[in-house]
Design an enzyme around this catalytic site. Sequence first.
Site, PDB file in Angstrom:
ATOM      1  N   HIS A  73       3.612  -2.208   3.209  1.00 42.70           N
ATOM      2  CA  HIS A  73       3.614  -0.833   2.712  1.00 42.70           C
ATOM      3  C   HIS A  73       4.923  -0.504   2.003  1.00 42.70           C
ATOM      4  CE1 HIS A  73       0.576  -0.821   5.912  1.00 42.70           C
ATOM      5  NE2 HIS A  73       0.010   0.177   5.269  1.00 42.70           N
ATOM      6  N   ASP A 130       0.788  -1.231   0.000  1.00 45.81           N
ATOM      7  CA  ASP A 130       0.000   0.000   0.000  1.00 45.81           C
ATOM      8  C   ASP A 130       0.823   1.285   0.000  1.00 45.81           C
ATOM      9  OD1 ASP A 130      -1.994  -1.837   0.333  1.00 45.81           O
ATOM     10  OD2 ASP A 130      -2.910  -0.866   2.073  1.00 45.81           O
TER      11      ASP A 130
END
Length: 282
Positions: free
Chosen positions: A244, A99
């Site tokens: 992430h 992400d």
Amino acid sequence: MTDNSLKRQQIISIVAIASTITACSITPGISPKLGLNQPISKIHIAQVQAHPGKGLINAQLPPAKVENPTFTVPAKFQGKTVYQVHPRNNEKVIALGIDDGPWPKTTLEMLDILKQNDVKATFFWVGQALQANPDLAKREVAEGHAIGNHTWHHWYRRMDEATAKSEIDRTADLIYKTTGVKTALFRPPGGFLNNGLAAYAKSQKDAVIMWSLTSADTDPHAKPQAFVNNVLKGAKPGFIVLMHDGGGNHQRTVEALPQIISGLKQQGYRFVTIPELLQMEQ
């Protein structure tokens, strides 16, 4: 026949050959921009005279354009929230969801690691990050990774339908403009499902992709080995792993990634993208 008459006859023959080749080379439906009906040079004419069966008629066409990827979801997942998949025969497949990028340095390093290990992931892009790093986005697509929408601003707050629509559609438009990708995968920032974003995504028949296992790589105090342990101990077939590459410094995630990949492979897992995983639902 005089010399002048002979030269005149040769010129007429050459012009006739050139006209015939030009006419035959313009394929119906092919734009003149491709260069197939450009003026014929003396070199072309000489080639035709030497090799009557060749010339512009056999000129190589530009390579066919590769279709841009579209990441769709099966009907049963359209407008639904997805945490995990139950693969047929409990096959040991797992998907990495990454992400908040594309992000300078971190995304680049993670792409290198994924490529070295022949692993495809699913990246959820934030519109602002995409706008700032279009070349990284293009590389992700070119290397076969799947793409999802992660809103424009990465806001957590509650928003009305018009704002939610703008957050998602503006990002979708930029994804398409930058890479040609269309995606039906949406991940709400922070995993918040009740602030208006998920509701709008579902109204568009997108799949709201959550996660079943987090690396916890947003913990500011944890060491990379903690991320590795979280994933390797919690992995199960059909799980979606949260990681992430953007939104801050994720160098620790970069350090953990090779061990996560090798450890899961040692456990017998095969990596798939989230669209591939959804297709494997039993």
